[in-house]
Design a protein around this motif. Structure first.
Motif, mmCIF file in Angstrom:
data_model
loop_
_atom_site.group_PDB
_atom_site.id
_atom_site.type_symbol
_atom_site.label_atom_id
_atom_site.label_comp_id
_atom_site.label_asym_id
_atom_site.label_seq_id
_atom_site.Cartn_x
_atom_site.Cartn_y
_atom_site.Cartn_z
ATOM 1 N N HIS A 189 -17.237 64.363 -47.982
ATOM 2 C CA HIS A 189 -16.085 65.093 -48.508
ATOM 3 C C HIS A 189 -16.488 65.989 -49.676
ATOM 4 C CE1 HIS A 189 -13.381 62.855 -45.987
ATOM 5 N NE2 HIS A 189 -13.939 61.734 -46.388
ATOM 6 N N ILE A 218 -16.832 60.684 -54.829
ATOM 7 C CA ILE A 218 -16.086 59.438 -54.977
ATOM 8 C C ILE A 218 -16.280 58.896 -56.385
ATOM 9 C CG2 ILE A 218 -16.105 58.750 -52.573
ATOM 10 C CD1 ILE A 218 -18.561 56.960 -53.397
ATOM 11 N N THR A 255 -11.514 65.161 -38.637
ATOM 12 C CA THR A 255 -11.630 63.745 -39.023
ATOM 13 C C THR A 255 -10.309 62.991 -38.896
ATOM 14 O OG1 THR A 255 -11.204 64.340 -41.321
ATOM 15 C CG2 THR A 255 -13.501 64.202 -40.655
ATOM 16 N N THR A 256 -9.254 63.670 -38.442
ATOM 17 C CA THR A 256 -7.900 63.125 -38.268
ATOM 18 C C THR A 256 -7.202 62.807 -39.600
ATOM 19 O OG1 THR A 256 -8.425 60.767 -38.016
ATOM 20 C CG2 THR A 256 -8.503 62.115 -36.023
ATOM 21 N N LEU A 257 -7.731 63.317 -40.702
ATOM 22 C CA LEU A 257 -6.997 63.190 -41.966
ATOM 23 C C LEU A 257 -5.720 64.028 -41.900
ATOM 24 C CD1 LEU A 257 -9.684 63.312 -44.795
ATOM 25 C CD2 LEU A 257 -7.920 61.588 -44.551
ATOM 26 N N ASP A 275 -11.678 56.727 -52.128
ATOM 27 C CA ASP A 275 -12.187 55.791 -51.111
ATOM 28 C C ASP A 275 -11.286 55.671 -49.890
ATOM 29 O OD1 ASP A 275 -14.221 55.224 -52.778
ATOM 30 O OD2 ASP A 275 -13.503 53.245 -53.396
ATOM 31 N N GLN A 305 -19.225 50.327 -45.987
ATOM 32 C CA GLN A 305 -19.122 51.512 -45.129
ATOM 33 C C GLN A 305 -19.664 51.207 -43.728
ATOM 34 O OE1 GLN A 305 -17.633 54.262 -46.111
ATOM 35 N NE2 GLN A 305 -18.148 55.717 -44.513
ATOM 36 N N LYS A 321 -23.491 57.437 -47.378
ATOM 37 C CA LYS A 321 -22.306 56.829 -46.757
ATOM 38 C C LYS A 321 -22.026 57.457 -45.390
ATOM 39 C CE LYS A 321 -18.446 56.023 -49.032
ATOM 40 N NZ LYS A 321 -17.336 56.346 -49.944
ATOM 41 N N GLU A 371 -9.869 57.818 -48.119
ATOM 42 C CA GLU A 371 -10.217 58.742 -47.035
ATOM 43 C C GLU A 371 -11.277 58.124 -46.125
ATOM 44 O OE1 GLU A 371 -9.349 63.081 -49.094
ATOM 45 O OE2 GLU A 371 -11.382 62.320 -49.081
ATOM 46 N N ASP A 372 -12.148 57.301 -46.709
ATOM 47 C CA ASP A 372 -13.188 56.648 -45.902
ATOM 48 C C ASP A 372 -12.575 55.796 -44.806
ATOM 49 O OD1 ASP A 372 -15.139 57.763 -47.447
ATOM 50 O OD2 ASP A 372 -15.356 56.017 -48.747
ATOM 51 N N LEU A 373 -11.461 55.123 -45.150
ATOM 52 C CA LEU A 373 -10.816 54.259 -44.157
ATOM 53 C C LEU A 373 -10.205 55.084 -43.035
ATOM 54 C CD1 LEU A 373 -8.923 51.421 -46.062
ATOM 55 C CD2 LEU A 373 -10.947 51.241 -44.648
ATOM 56 N N ARG A 374 -9.620 56.230 -43.385
ATOM 57 C CA ARG A 374 -8.971 57.053 -42.357
ATOM 58 C C ARG A 374 -9.986 57.678 -41.409
ATOM 59 N NH1 ARG A 374 -4.039 56.951 -40.358
ATOM 60 N NH2 ARG A 374 -5.468 55.403 -39.571
ATOM 61 N N VAL A 375 -11.126 58.093 -41.950
ATOM 62 C CA VAL A 375 -12.103 58.765 -41.079
ATOM 63 C C VAL A 375 -12.990 57.768 -40.337
ATOM 64 C CG1 VAL A 375 -12.136 60.846 -42.528
ATOM 65 C CG2 VAL A 375 -13.884 59.113 -42.853
ATOM 66 N N ALA A 376 -12.906 56.485 -40.699
ATOM 67 C CA ALA A 376 -13.708 55.462 -40.015
ATOM 68 C C ALA A 376 -12.937 54.908 -38.816
ATOM 69 C CB ALA A 376 -14.039 54.338 -40.988
ATOM 70 N N TYR A 405 -17.119 49.238 -41.763
ATOM 71 C CA TYR A 405 -16.015 50.048 -41.222
ATOM 72 C C TYR A 405 -16.399 50.629 -39.854
ATOM 73 C CZ TYR A 405 -14.295 50.188 -46.082
ATOM 74 O OH TYR A 405 -13.860 49.865 -47.337
ATOM 75 N N TYR A 406 -17.701 50.855 -39.667
ATOM 76 C CA TYR A 406 -18.176 51.422 -38.402
ATOM 77 C C TYR A 406 -18.667 50.344 -37.437
ATOM 78 C CZ TYR A 406 -17.466 56.041 -40.238
ATOM 79 O OH TYR A 406 -16.860 57.173 -40.730
ATOM 80 N N PHE A 440 -3.619 59.604 -46.640
ATOM 81 C CA PHE A 440 -4.817 58.879 -47.095
ATOM 82 C C PHE A 440 -5.604 59.733 -48.086
ATOM 83 C CE2 PHE A 440 -5.614 55.079 -44.371
ATOM 84 C CZ PHE A 440 -4.477 55.169 -43.575
ATOM 85 N N GLN A 441 -5.130 60.964 -48.319
ATOM 86 C CA GLN A 441 -5.931 61.869 -49.144
ATOM 87 C C GLN A 441 -5.819 61.520 -50.616
ATOM 88 O OE1 GLN A 441 -4.933 65.814 -47.702
ATOM 89 N NE2 GLN A 441 -6.672 65.713 -46.355
ATOM 90 N N LYS A 474 -14.346 59.178 -34.038
ATOM 91 C CA LYS A 474 -14.710 58.831 -35.418
ATOM 92 C C LYS A 474 -16.104 58.195 -35.485
ATOM 93 C CE LYS A 474 -10.066 58.159 -37.281
ATOM 94 N NZ LYS A 474 -9.048 57.164 -37.658
#
Lengths: 257, 305
Positions: free
Chosen positions: B85, B89, B53-55, A86, B103, B148, A88-93, B106-107, A254-255, B78
């Motif tokens: 992914h 999950i 996605t900046t990960l 989950d 979700q 999501k 990762e959801d925060l990082r990509v949002a 968050y947006y 965040f991964q 974003k």
């Protein structure tokens, strides 16, 4: 702002979903501490600065419960999210690091304060049973200040440690080898006035002493340390750990595990 | 023209590694197209998605989403992106509808019930909306991940191996849904191991190998350029055939491999055999898998198209 409110709401909802672990367990442990230390052993202890040992113990246990739960709330939230993916959801949002830190830390404040409040109510019941009077809060504003600042600090420590940790063991190790000893040696159960001057000096290097005594002043009006000093050290600690949490989010991964 | 995604000379080297995971990759995704990023395991596909996605932060190069550099204004980029992914999950605390509500938040979407219910219905999850993730089947989890990614109606959808381990029927449903999204103007970047799906679905593909893009182009064009057409002709009797394309003769069955661009009529005329002797002709066209294998087996870097 909606992102921040969502994470905050999620944090509250999360700990309420596991209410036995987050609220009932602290209730049982504070009940046992107060019964054994406060009531049984407390009758053999001298009063300190005009307050009974039971009363002396209550704010210490409140702060101990708050510290543990504030740390657990943010750290376990992040670690379980790392595990489930989950995070990762925060990082990509489109939510900022600051929104994440504040929302999670305030979630920690709410859970920690709830546990502190339960401890206060249980302690107050013991007081009424033993001494025939409720425990009145001497300085509510001071008490609230130290509850909030301590909750924020340990929420932020939880965030930093959770981002640094790569296994559940590392999280437990921090709790067992750093947090627990500092809490126990921070004046929860005993006033540092009873210690040898050398150990008094050592104790004063423990930042938790200032948070515990700050709350003790707020609840009882007595403290081993100057309250102004305690407030300043708390705020410096808050600023330091806020900075550390920001670095952790920027540098940490965040991964998923 | 502003493109949904532009990647220019992207380089990514991980800490403690002496090798670049991605080596100067460049490609773009156009408006309302499905672009497939294909490559063997470890080719760098997921690293590229992580950079978008900046990960992961690029070591060098630029990634632009709708003209904006993802490292300069990630809050903007974003909002434009939805991500599915690779790994499913496994969130244990909340039910399906709660997960989609969070979700949305968050947006920046406070009230998104209508969209959430639309997606739940569309992805056959509505009846499971009060279940927790652990109660869902693997296919349902995949669909939840897609829901999501779409709660905020993104203009660019990134699908990282979205159908790995998903049964054929569900895959077909998902691809139909992706086609529907394209028709509504959404651009899609897809990574998949299923090359036959990529061939059916993708308008263009990029083939990546060992961190480098070795070929980019229209799917049909790549298949045409890198594959051969297999032709089997059954004659009424054994005939003398002189052709550079003849591979094998078994009795009256003659097997040829001819270039895609060679017209079939011209090829048969060149055989010089009377057409009344031809009993049957079977043609097997080349496919993306054949093109893919040919391209990744080439060692000399970029293949121009």
């Amino acid at each position: 702002m909606i992102g921040f409110l969502t994470i905050f709401r999620r944090e509250i909802a999360r700990f309420l979903k596991v209410i036995v672990q987050t609220v009932i367990t602290p209730f049982v442990s504070s009940f046992l501490y107060l019964l054994i230390f406060g009531v049984s052993l407390g009758q053999q202890m001298d009063s300190h600065q005009g307050v009974s040992y039971l009363a002396f113990l209550i704010p210490g246990l409140m702060m101990m419960g708050l510290i543990n739960n504030a740390f657990q709330n943010s750290s376990s939230s992040i670690v379980s999210s790392k595990f489930s993916g989950d995070l990762e959801d925060l990082r990509v949002a489109p939510v900022t690091d600051q929104e994440i830190i504040w929302a999670m830390s305030l979630g920690s404040v709410v859970r920690g304060t709830l546990v502190a409040l339960i401890t206060y109510l249980v302690g107050s019941l013991f007081m009424y049973y033993q001494q025939g009077e409720w425990l009145h809060i001497a300085h509510p504003v001071s008490a609230l200040f130290f509850l909030i600042v301590a909750g924020l600090i340990f929420g932020m420590i939880g965030i930093s440690v959770a981002f640094w940790a790569t296994t559940f063991d590392q999280l437990s190790a921090f709790s067992a080898f750093i947090l627990l000893p500092l809490t126990y040696l921070g004046g929860v159960f005993l006033s540092i006035e009873h210690l040898h001057p050398f150990w008094q000096m050592v104790s004063k290097l423990n930042p938790l002493l200032y948070l515990i005594n700050g709350l003790r002043y707020g609840v009882l009006g007595v403290s081993d340390v100057n309250v102004g000093t305690a407030a300043v050290i708390s705020l410096v600690g808050f600023a330091f750990f806020f900075g550390l949490a920001r670095i952790s989010l920027r540098k940490g991964s965040f991964q998923r595990w | 023209m502003i493109l949904p995604l532009e990647i220019h000379n992207l380089v990514k080297r991980y800490k403690n590694s002496s090798v670049d995971a991605v080596k100067g990759v460049s490609f773009e995704v156009k408006g309302a197209e499905i672009f497939g990023l294909l490559g063997p395991n470890g080719a760098g596909k997921t690293t590229i998605i992580s950079a978008i996605t900046t990960l992961e932060k690029p070591t060098d190069g630029t990634v632009k989403v709708f003209g904006v550099d993802v490292t300069k204004d990630s809050m903007f980029t974003k909002k434009q992106i939805g991500v599915v992914h690779q790994e499913v999950i496994n969130s244990g605390f909340f039910d399906v509808e709660e997960i989609l509500e969070f979700q949305s938040g968050y947006y920046g979407l406070r009230k998104n019930k209508e969209r959430i219910h639309f997606l739940l219905s569309k992805l056959a999850l509505y009846e499971h909306r009060n279940k927790r993730v652990k109660q869902l089947s693997g296919g349902m989890k995949r669909r939840l991940m897609i829901a999501k990614a779409l709660v905020h109606n993104p203009k660019l959808l990134l699908l990282d191996e979205p159908t790995a381990g998903v049964d054929i029927r569900l895959r077909e449903d998902l691809w139909n849904f992706v086609r529907e999204l394209r028709s509504e103007g959404t651009s899609v970047l897809l990574t998949t191991h299923y090359l036959e799906e990529a061939e059916q679905l993708c308008d263009r593909v990029g083939i990546i190998n060992l961190g480098s893009v070795v070929c980019v182009g229209a799917t049909k064009e790549i298949v045409r350029q890198y594959t051969l057409r297999k032709v089997r002709i059954v004659f009424a009797e054994q005939v003398p055939v002189q052709s550079p394309y003849l591979m094998e003769v078994i009795g009256k069955d003659y097997f040829f491999v001819i270039p895609q661009e060679k017209p079939l009529g011209e090829f048969i005329n060149e055989l010089g055999v009377p057409t009344q002797l031809v009993r049957d002709i079977q043609i097997e066209e080349g496919d993306l898998e054949e093109a893919f294998l040919k391209i990744v087996s080439q060692k000399d870097g970029q293949v121009p198209l």
